[in-house]
Design a protein around this motif. Structure first.
Motif, PDB file in Angstrom:
ATOM      1  N   ILE A  24       0.863  -1.179   0.000  1.00  0.00           N
ATOM      2  CA  ILE A  24       0.000   0.000   0.000  1.00  0.00           C
ATOM      3  C   ILE A  24       0.897   1.224   0.000  1.00  0.00           C
ATOM      4  CG2 ILE A  24      -1.719   1.323   1.275  1.00  0.00           C
ATOM      5  CD1 ILE A  24      -2.598  -1.338   2.558  1.00  0.00           C
ATOM      6  N   LEU A  25       0.646   2.129  -0.915  1.00  0.00           N
ATOM      7  CA  LEU A  25       1.367   3.392  -0.952  1.00  0.00           C
ATOM      8  C   LEU A  25       0.476   4.472  -0.362  1.00  0.00           C
ATOM      9  CD1 LEU A  25       3.843   5.038  -1.814  1.00  0.00           C
ATOM     10  CD2 LEU A  25       2.700   5.407  -4.016  1.00  0.00           C
ATOM     11  N   LEU A  26       0.921   5.039   0.747  1.00  0.00           N
ATOM     12  CA  LEU A  26       0.230   6.175   1.356  1.00  0.00           C
ATOM     13  C   LEU A  26       0.887   7.436   0.834  1.00  0.00           C
ATOM     14  CD1 LEU A  26       0.151   4.958   5.084  1.00  0.00           C
ATOM     15  CD2 LEU A  26      -1.614   4.655   3.337  1.00  0.00           C
ATOM     16  N   HIS A  27       0.090   8.353   0.332  1.00  0.00           N
ATOM     17  CA  HIS A  27       0.685   9.600  -0.142  1.00  0.00           C
ATOM     18  C   HIS A  27      -0.146  10.781   0.348  1.00  0.00           C
ATOM     19  CE1 HIS A  27      -2.333   9.811  -3.414  1.00  0.00           C
ATOM     20  NE2 HIS A  27      -2.131   8.502  -3.517  1.00  0.00           N
ATOM     21  N   GLY A  28       0.578  11.823   0.678  1.00  0.00           N
ATOM     22  CA  GLY A  28      -0.060  13.027   1.179  1.00  0.00           C
ATOM     23  C   GLY A  28       0.991  14.012   1.641  1.00  0.00           C
ATOM     24  N   ILE A  80       5.004  -6.008   8.852  1.00  0.00           N
ATOM     25  CA  ILE A  80       4.833  -4.831   8.002  1.00  0.00           C
ATOM     26  C   ILE A  80       6.208  -4.212   7.807  1.00  0.00           C
ATOM     27  CG2 ILE A  80       3.872  -2.500   7.845  1.00  0.00           C
ATOM     28  CD1 ILE A  80       1.451  -3.536   9.435  1.00  0.00           C
ATOM     29  N   ILE A  81       6.589  -4.032   6.549  1.00  0.00           N
ATOM     30  CA  ILE A  81       7.817  -3.302   6.217  1.00  0.00           C
ATOM     31  C   ILE A  81       7.360  -1.926   5.759  1.00  0.00           C
ATOM     32  CG2 ILE A  81       9.820  -3.140   4.703  1.00  0.00           C
ATOM     33  CD1 ILE A  81       9.693  -6.214   4.424  1.00  0.00           C
ATOM     34  N   PHE A  82       7.765  -0.909   6.496  1.00  0.00           N
ATOM     35  CA  PHE A  82       7.379   0.465   6.180  1.00  0.00           C
ATOM     36  C   PHE A  82       8.563   1.175   5.546  1.00  0.00           C
ATOM     37  CE2 PHE A  82       6.816   4.962   7.651  1.00  0.00           C
ATOM     38  CZ  PHE A  82       5.746   5.251   6.820  1.00  0.00           C
ATOM     39  N   ILE A  83       8.395   1.568   4.289  1.00  0.00           N
ATOM     40  CA  ILE A  83       9.438   2.308   3.565  1.00  0.00           C
ATOM     41  C   ILE A  83       8.955   3.741   3.431  1.00  0.00           C
ATOM     42  CG2 ILE A  83      10.818   2.466   1.461  1.00  0.00           C
ATOM     43  CD1 ILE A  83      10.124  -0.513   0.955  1.00  0.00           C
ATOM     44  N   HIS A  84       9.654   4.651   4.062  1.00  0.00           N
ATOM     45  CA  HIS A  84       9.203   6.041   4.047  1.00  0.00           C
ATOM     46  C   HIS A  84      10.223   6.932   3.348  1.00  0.00           C
ATOM     47  CE1 HIS A  84      11.769   7.302   7.528  1.00  0.00           C
ATOM     48  NE2 HIS A  84      11.711   6.003   7.761  1.00  0.00           N
ATOM     49  N   GLU A  85       9.783   8.147   3.121  1.00  0.00           N
ATOM     50  CA  GLU A  85      10.621   9.192   2.523  1.00  0.00           C
ATOM     51  C   GLU A  85      10.954   8.940   1.055  1.00  0.00           C
ATOM     52  OE1 GLU A  85      13.969   9.687   5.156  1.00  0.00           O
ATOM     53  OE2 GLU A  85      12.682  10.217   6.826  1.00  0.00           O
ATOM     54  N   PHE A  86       9.952   8.565   0.278  1.00  0.00           N
ATOM     55  CA  PHE A  86      10.106   8.495  -1.176  1.00  0.00           C
ATOM     56  C   PHE A  86      10.056   9.934  -1.695  1.00  0.00           C
ATOM     57  CE2 PHE A  86       8.406   4.133  -0.851  1.00  0.00           C
ATOM     58  CZ  PHE A  86       9.246   3.479  -1.740  1.00  0.00           C
ATOM     59  N   TYR A  87      11.207  10.591  -1.752  1.00  0.00           N
ATOM     60  CA  TYR A  87      11.225  11.986  -2.176  1.00  0.00           C
ATOM     61  C   TYR A  87      11.796  12.187  -3.567  1.00  0.00           C
ATOM     62  CZ  TYR A  87      10.468  12.949   2.749  1.00  0.00           C
ATOM     63  OH  TYR A  87       9.966  12.976   4.012  1.00  0.00           O
ATOM     64  N   ALA A 117       5.459   5.368   1.956  1.00  0.00           N
ATOM     65  CA  ALA A 117       4.947   6.708   2.221  1.00  0.00           C
ATOM     66  C   ALA A 117       5.676   7.700   1.329  1.00  0.00           C
ATOM     67  CB  ALA A 117       5.132   7.081   3.680  1.00  0.00           C
ATOM     68  N   ALA A 118       4.900   8.532   0.671  1.00  0.00           N
ATOM     69  CA  ALA A 118       5.464   9.556  -0.210  1.00  0.00           C
ATOM     70  C   ALA A 118       4.590  10.806  -0.135  1.00  0.00           C
ATOM     71  CB  ALA A 118       5.519   9.047  -1.646  1.00  0.00           C
ATOM     72  N   HIS A 119       5.197  11.928  -0.417  1.00  0.00           N
ATOM     73  CA  HIS A 119       4.402  13.161  -0.482  1.00  0.00           C
ATOM     74  C   HIS A 119       3.538  13.142  -1.722  1.00  0.00           C
ATOM     75  CE1 HIS A 119       7.444  15.499   2.192  1.00  0.00           C
ATOM     76  NE2 HIS A 119       6.926  14.455   2.780  1.00  0.00           N
ATOM     77  N   CYS A 120       4.095  12.631  -2.799  1.00  0.00           N
ATOM     78  CA  CYS A 120       3.397  12.577  -4.076  1.00  0.00           C
ATOM     79  C   CYS A 120       3.668  11.213  -4.708  1.00  0.00           C
ATOM     80  CB  CYS A 120       3.904  13.709  -4.970  1.00  0.00           C
ATOM     81  SG  CYS A 120       3.222  13.672  -6.622  1.00  0.00           S
ATOM     82  N   PRO A 121       2.658  10.514  -5.206  1.00  0.00           N
ATOM     83  CA  PRO A 121       2.901   9.185  -5.773  1.00  0.00           C
ATOM     84  C   PRO A 121       3.828   9.212  -6.987  1.00  0.00           C
ATOM     85  CG  PRO A 121       0.635   9.863  -6.171  1.00  0.00           C
ATOM     86  CD  PRO A 121       1.245  10.884  -5.264  1.00  0.00           C
TER      87      PRO A 121
END
Length: 146
Positions: A24-28, A80-87, A117-121
């Protein structure tokens, strides 16, 4: 939150009745609670939670510690593997291929969820969006009540 509960909590609690998505990609926008949501889901489901920043994968994937993360997730499934900061949308193809190979090679893949998690997909490499994240959820900025 209703989408997350349906996609994550039910499959982790009742794996024989519900199928867990690959990812799941969370973006916001910054501060919208993406990291908090991922952490809360792990706590609610009792899943082991592994957190890593995208830059750690992007620059150090060949390091044993990142590979061990996936092995640990498999040993402790459900995880759950959480990968954050897709910038940054620029990512070398070999890194994308290596990550996809690691994830697809997990024997317990049906008991391991990847949340990104990303600010923008659009900042997430297209092969990762289709190869890992089969669901995307937009998270709005919180208002005062939120």
């Amino acid at each position: 939150m209703a989408q997350i509960r349906e996609l994550v909590e039910l499959p982790m609690r009742l794996p024989n009745l519900h199928k867990l998505p690959k990812g799941i990609l969370l973006h916001g926008p910054p501060g919208s609670g993406k990291k908090m949501i991922a952490t809360a889901v792990a706590v609610e489901t009792g899943a082991f939670f592994f957190r890593i920043a995208w830059d750690d994968i992007r620059f150090n994937l060949t390091r044993k510690s990142e590979i061990n993360l996936f092995e640990e997730a498999e040993k402790n499934a459900p995880s759950i593997i959480f990968i954050h900061e897709f910038y940054n949308s620029y990512t070398q193809e070999n890194i994308v291929s290596e990550l996809l190979t690691l994830l697809n090679g997990l024997k317990s893949r049906d008991r391991i969820l990847v949340i990104g998690a990303a600010h923008c997909p659009d900042t997430v490499h297209p092969k990762l969006r289709t190869g890992i994240f089969d669901r995307e959820i937009g998270i709005d900025a919180l208002d005062e009540a939120g």
